[in-house]
Design a protein around this motif. Sequence first.
Motif, short mmCIF file in Angstrom:
data_model
loop_
_atom_site.label_atom_id
_atom_site.label_comp_id
_atom_site.label_asym_id
_atom_site.label_seq_id
_atom_site.Cartn_x
_atom_site.Cartn_y
_atom_site.Cartn_z
N ASN A 77 0.83 -1.21 0.00
CA ASN A 77 0.00 0.00 0.00
C ASN A 77 0.86 1.26 0.00
N GLU A 78 1.81 1.31 -0.92
CA GLU A 78 2.69 2.46 -1.15
C GLU A 78 3.73 2.68 -0.06
N GLU A 79 3.78 1.80 0.93
CA GLU A 79 4.75 1.95 2.02
C GLU A 79 5.92 0.98 1.81
N PHE A 80 7.14 1.51 1.87
CA PHE A 80 8.32 0.66 1.76
C PHE A 80 8.46 -0.15 3.04
N VAL A 81 8.48 -1.46 2.91
CA VAL A 81 8.60 -2.35 4.06
C VAL A 81 10.06 -2.68 4.34
N GLY A 82 10.80 -3.10 3.29
CA GLY A 82 12.20 -3.42 3.49
C GLY A 82 12.67 -4.48 2.51
N GLY A 83 13.85 -5.00 2.80
CA GLY A 83 14.45 -6.02 1.97
C GLY A 83 14.29 -7.40 2.58
N CYS A 84 15.11 -8.32 2.14
CA CYS A 84 14.98 -9.73 2.51
C CYS A 84 15.05 -9.96 4.02
N ASP A 85 16.09 -9.46 4.67
CA ASP A 85 16.25 -9.72 6.11
C ASP A 85 15.09 -9.18 6.92
#
Length: 109
Positions: A77-85
Amino acid sequence: MSEINKQLDEIIKNNKVVLFMKGTPDMPQCGFSMAVANVLKHLEVQFIGINVLDDEEIRNGIKEYSNWPTIPQLYVNEEFVGGCDIVREMFEKKELQKLFEDKGINFKK
């Protein structure tokens, strides 16, 4: 705003769950991308995978856009959550499931 940022904005605004990854959800080209795609598949979340290997501009642009140096990158929903870890850790702590619930994203409980 640059052309690539406009393009990234469009992708992120028009899809509830977006994974910028190396390869595709069915054929990931790196272990980290595969790990995040597998978490989403495990939770039966509908998502779009954007293969950054197909487009150098997107590959470099998304890193600048999110101010995050690595791929994969998950947006909800347009929010950056993060990468793999981060995604893996959130999944293990059930924080990812809570995020999907809070954002109204369907997933397998």
